[in-house]
Structures are given as structure tokens and as C-alpha cells.
Design an enzyme around this catalytic site. Structure first.
Site, PDB file in Angstrom:
ATOM      1  N   ASP A   3       0.815   0.115 -10.869  1.00 13.32           N
ATOM      2  CA  ASP A   3       0.115   0.996  -9.936  1.00 13.32           C
ATOM      3  C   ASP A   3      -0.324   2.257 -10.672  1.00 13.32           C
ATOM      4  O   ASP A   3       0.506   2.924 -11.296  1.00 13.32           O
ATOM      5  CB  ASP A   3       1.053   1.353  -8.782  1.00 13.32           C
ATOM      6  N   SER A  30       3.784   4.749  -0.564  1.00 10.05           N
ATOM      7  CA  SER A  30       2.630   5.605  -0.799  1.00 10.05           C
ATOM      8  C   SER A  30       2.842   6.987  -0.179  1.00 10.05           C
ATOM      9  O   SER A  30       3.795   7.676  -0.519  1.00 10.05           O
ATOM     10  CB  SER A  30       1.370   4.912  -0.265  1.00 10.05           C
ATOM     11  N   HIS A  43       0.563  -1.133  -6.232  1.00  8.63           N
ATOM     12  CA  HIS A  43       0.939  -0.097  -5.274  1.00  8.63           C
ATOM     13  C   HIS A  43       1.638  -0.690  -4.057  1.00  8.63           C
ATOM     14  O   HIS A  43       2.562  -0.109  -3.510  1.00  8.63           O
ATOM     15  CB  HIS A  43      -0.331   0.647  -4.844  1.00  8.63           C
TER      16      HIS A  43
END
Length: 449
Positions: free
Chosen positions: A373, A147, A426
Site C-alpha cells: 500500500d 484507512s 490498502h
């Protein structure tokens, strides 16, 4: 492998300025953990390191897990979660750490732990501050994260390399880094959202075509804004971090006519020369949402797990904090998965030049993406990795587990690899733990994936 978790991961650029360690390795050894009934599968250490060079000094908390396989030889890997301001204990308790929480614990009791069969510590050790655990100093060292760590990892890696090049001691045996669903470049990341949503069947061809044509030429126009609103309404009820999972906590907003939780990429459709204003800080695991989240609260659709109650309950238990050598809540404050008290600002620079520099110096790089994601959609990551201009040496192909497709891979020269994980969100190691351990261990061991 060895994985080190940091509570305040965004200050890790200070890695090479560590001046002292508050506890010797023996004193940092964890002998037991409340909630876990059994023998720890390998050596665990935790404590604080003191950072000089900033007003008042700062203490960073670390957690080190020795490899369960061959701790004297296996790679040492630093793990960072995103945010900015999200704790790397997120990865520890919900993704690839040695434990998992038992489901359905009695309400009000301490959460219980059991061993994670797909823990990354089976093949690596997790560490950073090798000053403390010098016996691992010669092990191959990698930096990893997901991320918003797409910003931390290449910048920190660059600082480590600078230290190596000027002969800083102790000498770190740095070999490379890996990033999962990482924020990298505003143009590539933002422009991938609408094509991703269309390819996944989440928006109509009319919405897609309107966003891809009108908004490219006139992003501020009323027509463009109307289509952006239509896009937001179409995807507002989805879990942006994993479109296959339920969206928890979004019932009060998903049917509203105006969606205030639209991801940043919605406002960056097309190659816009003049992007709309965006928030300088984001909470909730690199969330591109526009609305501010309260500390510890789950963003709508932000988590694969229903909530963070187990982690919050366990890490705020004073017996647990004492066992892992963390300061009590009265001193350090309560633990939240993402903390707004961490101040952080970022410019608009792209990370691609960092990747080019690091790969030109010969360091190994793995960029991976969960393909479901929508926070950092894989088409954007695929596009920027391709834009590096490197020669393809392992042409796009599936990678397999037990004769089943687990994802796809494209290998480039300069030790640069892009990989997808089929059906993952994610947080790849949370949604696809077996697949994550498979590609992770093969890549670190230098074996074909």
C-alpha cells in the site's frame, strides 16, 4: 466473530448517545437478500438507530451479522471504513463480508451474490449498537477499521472507555481494537512515502537522495519542488492503494508532465517543519490525492476491483434496500461508496497519544499493514508503533500459513502488536482474504499468530 457495518461511519463517536431504536430486533431480522439464492449462514439484522443531542436528530444505518461459529460466545466487532465519508458497506461487499459478487453478471441485471469462504463472520459477529441486540451484550467487544478509520477507531475507543469508567449503561465488554493501514500521524505517515517507493524500486536513487536531503532542509525551494515533481511523474501511473494491481481510470493523467494526483506524503518528504497546504477533506478511501473526486467515481488507482458498479447497482436496487430495511433512495438518497455530502474536518493532531492511553489501560491492540500500500505505507506505521517505546516481547519474525511466509510480526508489551501482510494492498481483506481471516481470528481468540 460479529461485524457491524455503518453507512455513515464518521459519526460513530455518538455511540454512547443512542437513545432509541426504530425497529425491534425481530423486525430488524433479514430473512432473504435479492441476488442471493440460499439460506443466510447466520442471523442478519439491519435498521436504523436514532441519535439525540444534535440538531434535528440523526438516523444511523447499521448492519449486524451474527457469528457463524458460536454467536453467544464469539467476539462482537464493529467495522469502519475510511474516507472520511466512505461507506462501511465497502468492507461488507468487497472485503470480509459474508458475500462476494459473481463475476461477469449480465449488464443491466441485479448483481448476484455467493458466499465468501473467508468471511470474518465465520469467527466473529459484527455489531455496534448492543442496545438493540442485548443478547450479545456480554460478548467481548472490539472496534476495527482501516484507512481513515485510523482516526475513528482510537477516538471512538477512547469515548467507549470513558463511558465504562464513569459507569455508563449498558456496560460494554470492550476488550480492544485493530486498525489496518490506518492514518495515524502526519509526520510518520508522510515521511514514509519516499523511502517506501525507493525500497520498492519505483524511483531512482537520485530522486530518493534529492528528496531526502534537499527537501528536509528547504521544502519550499525550487530544487525541492522539481524533485517532488520528478517523484510524482515516476509513480503517477501506479495504483496507490496496491502497487501490484492495475491503475484503473488513470489513462488520461498518467502521462501528463504535471501530476495533480500526487499523494500527500510527496509534499511531506523529510521532517518538514513547515508542510505545504493540504486539502481538509479527502475522498476515495482515505485518498491523499489533491484533486476532488465526484461522488461515486473511482479515483485513479484507488480500487483493487475495476469499479464499484456491482455494489452501486446492488445497494441502489429498491428490492435490496427494502430487504435490508434501508430507506428508499427517494428518502435517503442514492448509495455511493464515498459520499462528499458528509461534512468532516480534522485538525493535525497525532493519534499516538490515544494509543498510549488505551494500551496503558490494558486494552489489546493490533496494528496491521498491507505491505504494498502506497497510500499509507507500512514503514511509517512500523516507525510510529516503534516510537511508542514499549519493550519488544516477540521479536520481528515471519508468520506463516501452510509453511509459507504470509507476513511479518513484532509484538510489544502492553498487548500491542504490529503485523504486515505480504503482498497485500490498502484493503488487506480484499487482496489477501485468506491471510486476513487467519491473523484476525487468531488474534481475537488470543492465539499466537
Amino acid at each position: 466473530m460479529i461485524v457491524l457495518k455503518f453507512i455513515c461511519s464518521i459519526t460513530l463517536a455518538l455511540l454512547l448517545t443512542v437513545s432509541s431504536v426504530r425497529a425491534a430486533p425481530k423486525e430488524s431480522l433479514i430473512t432473504s437478500l435479492p441476488g442471493f439464492d440460499g439460506t443466510l449462514p447466520s442471523e442478519h439484522y439491519a435498521g436504523y438507530v436514532t441519535i439525540d443531542g444534535i440538531p434535528g436528530k440523526k438516523n444511523l444505518f447499521y448492519y449486524f451479522i451474527a457469528s457463524e461459529r458460536n454467536p453467544s460466545k464469539d467476539p462482537v466487532v464493529l467495522w469502519l471504513n475510511g474516507g472520511p465519508g466512505c461507506s462501511s458497506f465497502d468492507g461488507f461487499v468487497y472485503e470480509h463480508g459474508p458475500f462476494k459478487f459473481h463475476v461477469g453478471k449480465p449488464k443491466g441485471s441485479l448483481p448476484l451474490l455467493h458466499l465468501n469462504p473467508f468471511s470474518w463472520s465465520k469467527v466473529i459477529g459484527n455489531l455496534s449498537f448492543q442496545l438493540q441486540l442485548s443478547k450479545f451484550l456480554s460478548n467481548p467487544f472490539y472496534i476495527s477499521g482501516e484507512s481513515y478509520a485510523g482516526i475513528y477507531v482510537p477516538t471512538l475507543a477512547s469515548e467507549v472507555v470513558k463511558g465504562i469508567q464513569i459507569g455508563e449503561t449498558p456496560l460494554i465488554n470492550f476488550k480492544g481494537y485493530m486498525i489496518g493501514n490506518g492514518i495515524t500521524d502526519e509526520k510518520f505517515d508522510g515521511n514514509a512515502l519516499v523511502p517506501f517507493a525507493f525500497g520498492m524500486g519505483l524511483i531512482s536513487s537520485d530522486i530518493y537522495e534529492a528528496c531526502q536531503t534537499i527537501c528536509v532542509y528547504d521544502p519550499q525551494s525550487e530544487t525541492c519542488q522539481k524533485n517532488i515533481k520528478k517523484f510524482g511523474q515516476a509513480v503517477s501511473g501506479l495504483n496507490f492503494y496496491d502497487i501490484l494491481e492495475p491503475c484503473y481510470g488513470n489513462s488520461e493523467t498518467k502521462n501528463e508532465s504535471e501530476n495533480t494526483n500526487m499523494p500527500l506524503g510527496v509534499h511531506r518528504t523529510g521532517v518538514n517543519k513547515k508542510p505545504l497546504p493540504k486539502r481538509a477533506r479527502m475522498f476515495g478511501r482515505a485518498s491523499p490525492f489533491w484533486t476532488t473526486r465526484d461522488a461515486g467515481a473511482s479515483s485513479p488507482g484507488s480500487h483493487g476491483e475495476p469499479d464499484d458498479e456491482a455494489a452501486v447497482g446492488w445497494l441502489n436496487d429498491e428490492a435490496v434496500r427494502k430487504a435490508i430495511h434501508a430507506a428508499p433512495a427517494s428518502v435517503a438518497g442514492p448509495w455511493w461508496i464515498c459520499a462528499p455530502r458528509v461534512n468532516y474536518s480534522r485538525g493535525n493532531e497525532s493519534m499516538i497519544p490515544y494509543h498510549k492511553n488505551l494500551t496503558s489501560w490494558g486494552y489489546r491492540v493490533l496494528i496491521y499493514s498491507g505491505d504494498h500500500d502506497m497510500a499509507v505505507p507500512f514503514p511509517g506505521t512500523q516507525a510510529w508503533t516503534r516510537s511508542m517505546g514499549y519493550k519488544i516481547i516477540d521479536e520481528w519474525r515471519p508468520w506463516m500459513i501452510d509453511d509459507q511466509v504470509a507476513g511479518y510480526l513484532q509484538g510489544y508489551d502492553n498487548n500491542f502488536t504490529f503485523l504486515t501482510i505480504k503482498g497485500a494492498g490498502h484493503m488487506v481483506a480484499q487482496t489477501k482474504p485468506r491471510e486476513a481471516l487467519e491473523f484476525y481470528s487468531h488474534w481475537l481468540d488470543g492465539k499466537p499468530i
